[in-house]
Motif scaffolding. Structure first.
Motif, PDB file in Angstrom:
ATOM      1  N   ALA A  13       0.862  -1.301   0.113  1.00  0.00           N
ATOM      2  CA  ALA A  13      -0.056  -0.084  -0.043  1.00  0.00           C
ATOM      3  C   ALA A  13       0.730   1.344   0.206  1.00  0.00           C
ATOM      4  O   ALA A  13       0.291   2.303  -0.713  1.00  0.00           O
ATOM      5  N   PHE A  14       1.997   1.142   0.920  1.00  0.00           N
ATOM      6  CA  PHE A  14       2.969   2.280   0.726  1.00  0.00           C
ATOM      7  C   PHE A  14       3.405   2.642  -0.734  1.00  0.00           C
ATOM      8  O   PHE A  14       3.582   3.855  -1.040  1.00  0.00           O
ATOM      9  N   ALA A  15       3.767   1.427  -1.300  1.00  0.00           N
ATOM     10  CA  ALA A  15       4.344   1.512  -2.712  1.00  0.00           C
ATOM     11  C   ALA A  15       3.443   2.134  -3.566  1.00  0.00           C
ATOM     12  O   ALA A  15       3.685   2.977  -4.377  1.00  0.00           O
ATOM     13  N   ASN A  16       2.201   1.971  -3.486  1.00  0.00           N
ATOM     14  CA  ASN A  16       1.076   2.340  -4.392  1.00  0.00           C
ATOM     15  C   ASN A  16       0.964   3.735  -4.267  1.00  0.00           C
ATOM     16  O   ASN A  16       0.775   4.461  -5.016  1.00  0.00           O
ATOM     17  N   ARG A  17       0.778   4.146  -2.881  1.00  0.00           N
ATOM     18  CA  ARG A  17       0.673   5.723  -2.481  1.00  0.00           C
ATOM     19  C   ARG A  17       2.061   6.346  -3.063  1.00  0.00           C
ATOM     20  O   ARG A  17       1.639   7.401  -3.536  1.00  0.00           O
TER      21      ARG A  17
ATOM     22  N   ASN B 126      -0.441   5.487  -8.115  1.00  0.00           N
ATOM     23  CA  ASN B 126      -1.020   4.678  -9.199  1.00  0.00           C
ATOM     24  C   ASN B 126      -2.713   4.340  -8.852  1.00  0.00           C
ATOM     25  O   ASN B 126      -3.139   3.714  -9.777  1.00  0.00           O
ATOM     26  N   ASN B 127      -3.292   4.704  -7.824  1.00  0.00           N
ATOM     27  CA  ASN B 127      -4.655   4.452  -7.480  1.00  0.00           C
ATOM     28  C   ASN B 127      -4.995   3.275  -7.195  1.00  0.00           C
ATOM     29  O   ASN B 127      -6.123   2.632  -7.122  1.00  0.00           O
ATOM     30  N   ASN B 128      -3.844   2.221  -7.083  1.00  0.00           N
ATOM     31  CA  ASN B 128      -4.167   1.093  -6.725  1.00  0.00           C
ATOM     32  C   ASN B 128      -4.374   0.916  -5.037  1.00  0.00           C
ATOM     33  O   ASN B 128      -3.959   1.750  -4.554  1.00  0.00           O
ATOM     34  N   VAL B 129      -5.241  -0.182  -4.801  1.00  0.00           N
ATOM     35  CA  VAL B 129      -5.600  -0.570  -3.349  1.00  0.00           C
ATOM     36  C   VAL B 129      -5.014  -1.819  -3.087  1.00  0.00           C
ATOM     37  O   VAL B 129      -5.266  -2.733  -3.831  1.00  0.00           O
ATOM     38  N   SER B 130      -4.256  -2.040  -1.792  1.00  0.00           N
ATOM     39  CA  SER B 130      -3.894  -3.347  -1.462  1.00  0.00           C
ATOM     40  C   SER B 130      -4.808  -3.745  -0.532  1.00  0.00           C
ATOM     41  O   SER B 130      -5.333  -3.543   0.523  1.00  0.00           O
TER      42      SER B 130
ATOM     43  N   TRP C 227       0.084   7.305   7.920  1.00  0.00           N
ATOM     44  CA  TRP C 227       0.470   7.612   6.445  1.00  0.00           C
ATOM     45  C   TRP C 227      -0.747   7.496   5.444  1.00  0.00           C
ATOM     46  O   TRP C 227      -0.611   7.722   4.305  1.00  0.00           O
ATOM     47  N   LYS C 228      -2.095   7.395   6.174  1.00  0.00           N
ATOM     48  CA  LYS C 228      -3.198   7.337   5.064  1.00  0.00           C
ATOM     49  C   LYS C 228      -3.072   6.471   4.015  1.00  0.00           C
ATOM     50  O   LYS C 228      -3.119   6.917   2.914  1.00  0.00           O
ATOM     51  N   LEU C 229      -2.339   5.097   4.229  1.00  0.00           N
ATOM     52  CA  LEU C 229      -2.172   4.257   3.081  1.00  0.00           C
ATOM     53  C   LEU C 229      -3.509   3.455   2.557  1.00  0.00           C
ATOM     54  O   LEU C 229      -4.419   3.274   3.203  1.00  0.00           O
TER      55      LEU C 229
END
Length: 217
Positions: free
Chosen positions: A24-28, A32-36, A60-62
């Motif tokens: 999720a951190f990587a997506n944030r 990229n708008n992805n959700v873990s 961090w509002k992941l």
């Protein structure tokens, strides 16, 4: 499967929670708008790293949905005997993470909750918890005789709450499908499972050189 963005399960109980939080951190970070989607059970919900992950995700509002599959018995112990808080949707309260209890045996409820949680994360609100209230019919493993519950309890869940049978009954009641059509689908699914089992049990072992695939020295 990196191609399908599926990162698998892990032998250490609860380890996937911190890894899912990292994804999720990587997506944030990549925006990229992805959700873990991070799955774990009622037993794993008592692991310490789960709450370290909750704290980080909330700070961090992941964009991560923590999906707790509450099958009531973890590996073989009732939640009433192992958990001080048995409403797992409340597990994120001290980290300001909202939670929703969901009938995990009803595909409609699961779909609706999944949509709601995804919208929450993509709106920048941070993590959310979905407690999927479900049930497993068999023991936790081949060596589990499941004597911690009665056969009557298991049978009642099968007859009254089985998710596939519920869908089948609704489809036929509304005349959206015939019994023959559903049998055809059932056979197709069974064939896929049989092919997968055949491959897993009888396909040749990979060449030892595959040990070095994707390894950077």
């Amino acid at each position: 499967s990196k191609e399908k963005l599926f990162y698998g399960g892990h032998g250490i109980v609860g380890a996937q929670v911190s890894l899912g939080t990292g994804l999720a951190f990587a997506n944030r970070y990549r925006d990229n708008n992805n959700v873990s989607l991070t799955y774990f059970g009622d037993g794993a919900a008592n692991q310490g790293q789960v709450y370290e992950s909750f704290n980080m995700a909330s700070l961090w509002k992941l964009p991560v949905i923590y999906i707790i599959e509450n099958n009531r018995y973890a590996m073989g112990t009732s939640v009433s005997r192992s958990s001080a808080e048995t409403n797992f949707s409340h597990r994120g309260a001290s980290f300001k993470i909202p939670g929703i209890q969901v009938d995990g045996m009803d595909v409609r409820a699961v779909k609706a909750a999944g949509d709601q949680a995804t919208e929450w994360c993509r709106a920048g609100n941070g993590p959310i918890i979905l407690e999927m209230q479900t049930y497993r019919y068999r023991g936790h493993s081949m060596s589990d005789p499941a004597k911690y519950r009665s056969k009557e309890e298991v049978q009642k869940m099968r007859s009254d709450h089985d998710p596939i049978e519920q869908v089948k009954a609704r489809l036929m009641e509304k005349k959206w499908a015939t019994e023959d059509e559903l049998k055809t689908i059932d056979k197709e699914v069974r064939d896929i499972v049989a092919d997968a089992a055949e491959f897993a049990q009888n396909d040749a072992e990979p060449d030892p050189s595959e040990l070095w695939t994707d390894i950077v020295l």
